[in-house]
Motif scaffolding. Structure first.
Motif, PDB file in Angstrom:
ATOM      1  N   ARG A  23      40.573  42.618  25.102  1.00  0.00           N
ATOM      2  CA  ARG A  23      39.497  43.582  25.410  1.00  0.00           C
ATOM      3  C   ARG A  23      39.576  44.079  26.855  1.00  0.00           C
ATOM      4  O   ARG A  23      38.563  44.428  27.476  1.00  0.00           O
ATOM      5  CB  ARG A  23      38.113  42.983  25.148  1.00  0.00           C
ATOM      6  N   VAL A  24      40.788  44.078  27.408  1.00  0.00           N
ATOM      7  CA  VAL A  24      41.034  44.692  28.711  1.00  0.00           C
ATOM      8  C   VAL A  24      41.811  45.969  28.441  1.00  0.00           C
ATOM      9  O   VAL A  24      42.896  45.923  27.865  1.00  0.00           O
ATOM     10  CB  VAL A  24      41.838  43.766  29.652  1.00  0.00           C
ATOM     11  N   PHE A  25      41.257  47.091  28.835  1.00  0.00           N
ATOM     12  CA  PHE A  25      41.840  48.362  28.416  1.00  0.00           C
ATOM     13  C   PHE A  25      42.718  48.964  29.512  1.00  0.00           C
ATOM     14  O   PHE A  25      42.334  48.975  30.683  1.00  0.00           O
ATOM     15  CB  PHE A  25      40.735  49.339  28.018  1.00  0.00           C
ATOM     16  N   PRO A  26      43.907  49.425  29.134  1.00  0.00           N
ATOM     17  CA  PRO A  26      44.828  50.009  30.112  1.00  0.00           C
ATOM     18  C   PRO A  26      44.207  51.215  30.812  1.00  0.00           C
ATOM     19  O   PRO A  26      43.424  51.947  30.214  1.00  0.00           O
ATOM     20  CB  PRO A  26      46.024  50.450  29.247  1.00  0.00           C
ATOM     21  N   ASP A  27      44.567  51.390  32.066  1.00  0.00           N
ATOM     22  CA  ASP A  27      44.117  52.575  32.798  1.00  0.00           C
ATOM     23  C   ASP A  27      45.310  53.494  33.039  1.00  0.00           C
ATOM     24  O   ASP A  27      46.418  53.242  32.538  1.00  0.00           O
ATOM     25  CB  ASP A  27      43.427  52.184  34.111  1.00  0.00           C
ATOM     26  N   GLU A  28      45.089  54.560  33.814  1.00  0.00           N
ATOM     27  CA  GLU A  28      46.161  55.532  34.031  1.00  0.00           C
ATOM     28  C   GLU A  28      47.351  54.910  34.769  1.00  0.00           C
ATOM     29  O   GLU A  28      48.501  55.302  34.576  1.00  0.00           O
ATOM     30  CB  GLU A  28      45.641  56.759  34.801  1.00  0.00           C
ATOM     31  N   PHE A  29      47.063  53.880  35.612  1.00  0.00           N
ATOM     32  CA  PHE A  29      48.151  53.209  36.320  1.00  0.00           C
ATOM     33  C   PHE A  29      49.031  52.428  35.335  1.00  0.00           C
ATOM     34  O   PHE A  29      50.259  52.410  35.469  1.00  0.00           O
ATOM     35  CB  PHE A  29      47.577  52.266  37.389  1.00  0.00           C
ATOM     36  N   THR A  30      48.401  51.777  34.356  1.00  0.00           N
ATOM     37  CA  THR A  30      49.152  51.022  33.342  1.00  0.00           C
ATOM     38  C   THR A  30      50.140  51.936  32.631  1.00  0.00           C
ATOM     39  O   THR A  30      51.343  51.645  32.547  1.00  0.00           O
ATOM     40  CB  THR A  30      48.183  50.423  32.296  1.00  0.00           C
ATOM     41  N   TYR A  31      49.617  53.049  32.104  1.00  0.00           N
ATOM     42  CA  TYR A  31      50.459  53.971  31.342  1.00  0.00           C
ATOM     43  C   TYR A  31      51.517  54.624  32.233  1.00  0.00           C
ATOM     44  O   TYR A  31      52.673  54.770  31.825  1.00  0.00           O
ATOM     45  CB  TYR A  31      49.591  55.039  30.680  1.00  0.00           C
ATOM     46  N   SER A  32      51.130  54.988  33.455  1.00  0.00           N
ATOM     47  CA  SER A  32      52.080  55.635  34.363  1.00  0.00           C
ATOM     48  C   SER A  32      53.239  54.702  34.697  1.00  0.00           C
ATOM     49  O   SER A  32      54.394  55.127  34.806  1.00  0.00           O
ATOM     50  CB  SER A  32      51.371  56.072  35.653  1.00  0.00           C
ATOM     51  N   THR A  33      52.918  53.399  34.859  1.00  0.00           N
ATOM     52  CA  THR A  33      53.964  52.410  35.160  1.00  0.00           C
ATOM     53  C   THR A  33      54.948  52.302  33.994  1.00  0.00           C
ATOM     54  O   THR A  33      56.177  52.275  34.194  1.00  0.00           O
ATOM     55  CB  THR A  33      53.317  51.035  35.438  1.00  0.00           C
ATOM     56  N   LEU A  34      54.430  52.243  32.772  1.00  0.00           N
ATOM     57  CA  LEU A  34      55.289  52.172  31.587  1.00  0.00           C
ATOM     58  C   LEU A  34      56.146  53.423  31.448  1.00  0.00           C
ATOM     59  O   LEU A  34      57.349  53.348  31.160  1.00  0.00           O
ATOM     60  CB  LEU A  34      54.430  51.989  30.334  1.00  0.00           C
ATOM     61  N   ILE A  35      55.535  54.578  31.645  1.00  0.00           N
ATOM     62  CA  ILE A  35      56.274  55.847  31.540  1.00  0.00           C
ATOM     63  C   ILE A  35      57.398  55.883  32.571  1.00  0.00           C
ATOM     64  O   ILE A  35      58.536  56.263  32.263  1.00  0.00           O
ATOM     65  CB  ILE A  35      55.309  57.040  31.712  1.00  0.00           C
ATOM     66  N   ASP A  36      57.089  55.436  33.799  1.00  0.00           N
ATOM     67  CA  ASP A  36      58.098  55.405  34.858  1.00  0.00           C
ATOM     68  C   ASP A  36      59.236  54.449  34.492  1.00  0.00           C
ATOM     69  O   ASP A  36      60.414  54.730  34.740  1.00  0.00           O
ATOM     70  CB  ASP A  36      57.448  54.976  36.176  1.00  0.00           C
ATOM     71  N   GLY A  37      58.869  53.305  33.898  1.00  0.00           N
ATOM     72  CA  GLY A  37      59.878  52.343  33.474  1.00  0.00           C
ATOM     73  C   GLY A  37      60.836  52.931  32.453  1.00  0.00           C
ATOM     74  O   GLY A  37      62.068  52.767  32.553  1.00  0.00           O
ATOM     75  N   TYR A  38      60.296  53.643  31.465  1.00  0.00           N
ATOM     76  CA  TYR A  38      61.142  54.276  30.446  1.00  0.00           C
ATOM     77  C   TYR A  38      62.016  55.366  31.053  1.00  0.00           C
ATOM     78  O   TYR A  38      63.199  55.503  30.706  1.00  0.00           O
ATOM     79  CB  TYR A  38      60.280  54.866  29.335  1.00  0.00           C
ATOM     80  N   VAL A  39      61.454  56.152  31.974  1.00  0.00           N
ATOM     81  CA  VAL A  39      62.220  57.230  32.613  1.00  0.00           C
ATOM     82  C   VAL A  39      63.396  56.654  33.380  1.00  0.00           C
ATOM     83  O   VAL A  39      64.522  57.176  33.321  1.00  0.00           O
ATOM     84  CB  VAL A  39      61.300  58.071  33.536  1.00  0.00           C
ATOM     85  N   LYS A  40      63.163  55.543  34.092  1.00  0.00           N
ATOM     86  CA  LYS A  40      64.243  54.923  34.863  1.00  0.00           C
ATOM     87  C   LYS A  40      65.317  54.316  33.968  1.00  0.00           C
ATOM     88  O   LYS A  40      66.455  54.114  34.403  1.00  0.00           O
ATOM     89  CB  LYS A  40      63.662  53.865  35.799  1.00  0.00           C
ATOM     90  N   GLN A  41      64.938  54.046  32.717  1.00  0.00           N
ATOM     91  CA  GLN A  41      65.924  53.557  31.738  1.00  0.00           C
ATOM     92  C   GLN A  41      66.543  54.724  30.955  1.00  0.00           C
ATOM     93  O   GLN A  41      67.238  54.510  29.957  1.00  0.00           O
ATOM     94  CB  GLN A  41      65.244  52.589  30.759  1.00  0.00           C
ATOM     95  N   HIS A  42      66.256  55.945  31.422  1.00  0.00           N
ATOM     96  CA  HIS A  42      66.776  57.179  30.796  1.00  0.00           C
ATOM     97  C   HIS A  42      66.327  57.296  29.335  1.00  0.00           C
ATOM     98  O   HIS A  42      67.048  57.830  28.491  1.00  0.00           O
ATOM     99  CB  HIS A  42      68.314  57.232  30.881  1.00  0.00           C
TER     100      HIS A  42
END
Length: 823
Positions: A555-574
């Motif tokens: 019941r802890v909900f992700p914020d914009e930083f959570t999603y942005s970090t994941l998106i950045d991680g995927y981008v860096k993995q091409h």
């Protein structure tokens, strides 16, 4: 006293409605009153008083039971009263005391809060089947209520209602209502109040008054039921209840505390329309509400209204305004603020000075804060920890530990014991200034003096050690913390997890994170974000996604930083598809993307070579109201430059200048390297996307300038013509360090920038001019070109200034030549 016991006290069978013993008339002669007074005096002055009292009563032919109630009413000393009670009841052939005597004794006991004896007396009454007066029960109910024994008071209340078919007097009821409200039992208080209202109708005695209603109103407001409170007020209006300004103040204050300023202000206007005069408390509540939302225009309007009505603004209102202005980032002139307060007849108190000292320290006005502290002391105020702590903190932050230590000594010399707040402020300041070792030493001194550090202080120290790469020391401090039975909180765990990740110990970070969850520590979104960031840093995207799933199950909900970090991680993995999948999930869960999110995805499109997708996403970002930042533009400019798409790069560069987004060194390097590396490429600057930047660059190239010089000057042209002179001057200084010297074009460009900012008369103090005549003529040429870029109707004084410089140079040369030919 149990309900079972109360049920066994049987009322005597007096005719109704006068069933209370208080209604029976007893003949109390003046001689009896005089005798009772004499007995009281004997009790107070004689150690062995029994025989003296016996003799005096015999002389008057009065038995003790006849004056017992009078003695209990007058004696005041509960211990003497109990001794007299024991003597009267234990005498041989003693006459039993009646209900009046017991009632007087109960009132004496209630006044002294001797509850154990009250129980004993009530037990005696039960055995003798005697009933105290309603007045006695009133006194006991008041005593129980004031002492927090709410259940006992409530039990007696309902006993009185059943026994006498009436409620206790209104004062007792109000005591009980207040106690119930204080105990958080609003529903029971409402039930009691309703009973009081029902009994009040048609009764000769007042069962409910204005204060009763006010108590309920405050209780309802305190429990967040403001509308119920207002309805209660409206229902009771005119039914033996005439609301006063206190009622309105209570409602307005609660509306303001709830953030409902609109309703508070409507009520404020309503009370004035109904003829009530607002008090300083009314204005204070409204001003507090407006200050919370930063509406200082309305605050000033209310202050003027107070002044026009002759209501003096007290120190509490001034303090509210001062505190709010600092919190909302307003500039404050502390000395002027105090002067105005005193001028208006309001003497600043310690809270005033503390707020101003704290605010001055935040604004970096250290000297002013020191003067305020001295001024408060000179006025006879005794500074406390809130006076000293802001200065201690800022001294440590500046590295001035001697002054911070001196202030600590001054505190202790003034009789102030250093507490957790003061030590915490000192340690925090030391850590911020990089003096972690000094902070650790201070921690030791703190413990030696008997002040136990809390989790907050350990968190600051552990964070400082982790950030300076001293991870073993951080782990040791954690062990010490646990030895002292100080339980780590979510912040400490997050700090340590982050430290492990910084130290490239992802495995240890993962172990600690799992241990934290298993220990039952409640983790927040920051803690989860720290671990997710670690997984992304090491390319473990599956683990990162599992972590986000786990946090949602908790019941802890992700914020914009959570999603942005994941998106950045995927981008860096091409993995752009993975990044877009997370973005879709973000939107689905109603988490609004921010500039960082969108910039990261634009970077993903550019990395993949999908520039059309990057531009589409850039436009969508704009349309959703997000303003691109320097990173967004730099990514686009750099990507287009690497691909040789120089027209696009130039277009985005000028777009960022149009919206006053300041470029940085990364942006400039992308442009310089892009154009220099593609110097042999034919650049077409035609059509709808014609660029001033490229136009000027191509002119310089056609005039024979080398590409690097042409790029830098073209950047300066754009900066100056888009009103960014400061950035242009900084770049011109950096150009020299990169081997690109200032030339005639640079001078002409910067002169245009100075003139466009309205500083044409000051240009000599801003720009040095070391150009010769031919260089000045070249500057004039390029200045005329720059004039063509100016918007219609705007003129620059740069070209006339350059013409004047050329003329001055020519005249000067003629004079020199004349002197040479004469010699």
């Amino acid at each position: 006293m149990s309900k079972k016991f109360l049920s066994r006290i049987k009322p005597r069978h007096y005719p109704k409605p006068n069933s209370s013993p208080s209604n029976l008339i007893i003949s109390i002669t003046p001689s009896l009153k005089k005798l009772a007074n004499q007995v009281c005096q004997i009790l107070r002055t004689h150690v062995q008083w029994e025989e003296t009292v016996e003799t005096r009563l015999s002389e008057e032919e009065v038995v003790p039971s006849d004056i017992a109630h009078l003695v209990f009413d007058r004696i005041r000393d509960v211990h003497l009263g109990l001794k007299f009670f024991d003597w009267v009841t234990q005498r041989p052939y003693a006459c039993p005391l009646d209900g009046f005597a017991y009632s007087s004794l109960l009132k004496l006991l209630a006044k002294s809060r001797v509850f154990s004896e009250i129980e004993a007396v009530l037990e005696s009454l039960k055995l003798g089947q005697k009933l105290p007066t309603a007045e006695a029960f009133d006194a006991i109910i008041q005593a129980y209520s004031e002492s927090g024994l709410v259940d006992k008071a409530l039990e007696l209340y309902w006993f009185v209602v059943r026994t006498y078919n009436c409620v206790p007097n209104v004062f007792s009821c109000n005591y009980l209502l207040s106690a119930l409200i204080k105990d958080g039992r609003i529903d029971t208080a409402l039930q009691l109040y309703d009973e009081m209202v029902i009994r009040n109708e048609g009764s000769e005695n007042t069962c409910v008054d204005n204060y009763s209603t006010c108590i309920m109103l405050r209780g309802l407001c305190k429990n967040g039921k403001v509308e119920d409170g207002r309805k209660l007020l409206e229902d009771r209006w005119g039914k033996g209840c005439i609301p006063n300004i206190v009622f309105y103040n209570t409602l307005i204050d609660r509306y303001c505390k709830n953030g409902d300023i609109e309703r508070a202000y409507l009520l404020f206007r309503e009370l004035k329309l109904k003829g009530f005069l607002p008090t300083v408390e009314t204005y204070g509540a409204m001003i507090n509400g407006f200050c919370k939302v930063g509406d200082f225009k309305s605050t000033n309007r209310l202050l003027k209204d107070m002044n026009s009505r002759g209501v003096t603004v007290n120190v509490r209102v001034h303090n509210t305004i001062i505190d709010a202005r600092y919190k909302h980032g307003c500039q404050m002139e502390a000395v002027e603020t105090i002067r105005k307060m005193i001028e208006n007849g309001c003497e600043p108190d310690l809270v005033t000075y503390n707020s101003l000292i704290c605010g001055s320290c935040r604004e970096g006005k250290i000297k002013e804060a020191e003067q305020l502290l001295e001024q408060a002391t000179n006025k006879g105020l005794t500074p406390n920890k809130f006076s000293y702590s802001p200065l201690i903190h800022v001294y440590c932050k500046q590295g001035d530990f001697d002054r911070a230590s001196n202030l600590l000594i001054k505190m202790t010399d003034s009789g102030h014991k250093l507490d957790l707040v003061t030590y915490g402020s000192f340690i925090h300041g030391l850590v911020i200034s990089g003096e972690v070792d000094v902070a650790l030493t201070f921690l030791g001194k703190m413990i030696e003096r008997g002040v136990s550090p809390d989790a907050g202080i350990y968190n600051v120290l552990i964070s400082g050690l982790c950030k300076t790469g001293r991870f073993p020391a951080a782990k040791q401090l954690l062990a010490e913390m646990l030895d002292r039975n100080v339980q780590p909180d979510a912040f400490i765990y997050a700090t340590l997890v982050d430290g492990f990740i910084r130290n490239s110990e992802l495995g240890e970070a993962n172990k600690l994170f799992k241990h934290t969850i298993e220990s039952g520590t409640s983790l927040d979104v920051v803690a989860y974000n720290t671990m997710i960031k670690g997984y992304c840093k090491f390319g473990m995207m599956n683990d990162a996604v599992l972590c986000i799933n786990q946090m949602m199950r908790s019941r802890v909900f992700p914020d914009e930083f959570t999603y942005s970090t994941l998106i950045d991680g995927y981008v860096k993995q091409h993995d752009l598809d993975g990044a877009l999948g997370i973005f879709s999930r973000m939107v689905k869960h109603n988490c609004k993307p921010n500039v960082v999110t969108c910039t990261t995805l634009i970077n993903g499109f550019c990395r993949k070579g999908d520039f059309a997708g990057a531009e589409v996403f850039f436009r969508e970002m704009h349309s959703s109201g997000l303003v691109p930042n320097v990173v967004t533009y730099s990514i686009l400019i750099g990507s287009f430059c690497k691909e040789g798409k120089l027209v696009k790069a130039a277009s985005f560069f000028e777009q960022m200048l149009m919206i006053k987004c300041n470029p940085n060194d990364v942006t400039f390097n992308y442009l310089v390297n892009g154009l220099v590396n593609n110097a042999s490429t034919t650049i077409s600057n035609k059509g709808n996307e014609k660029s001033m930047f490229l136009d000027f660059y191509l002119k310089m190239i056609s005039d024979g300038w080398i590409p690097r010089t042409a790029v830098y000057n073209s950047i300066l042209v754009c900066l100056c013509l888009y009103g960014m002179l400061k950035t242009a001057l900084e770049l011109s200084n950096k150009m020299v360090t990169k081997g690109c010297l200032s030339d005639s074009v640079t001078f002409a460009t910067l002169l245009h920038g100075v003139c466009l900012e309205g500083k044409s008369k000051e240009w000599k103090s801003i720009l040095p001019c070391n150009l010769n005549e031919s260089e000045l003529n070249a500057a004039v040429k390029y200045s005329l070109i720059l004039d063509q870029y100016l918007p219609h109707g705007i003129a620059s004084e740069a070209t006339p200034i350059l013409h004047a410089l050329v003329e001055d140079y020519r005249v000067h040369n003629q004079e020199v030549n004349s002197l040479l030919s004469f010699s």
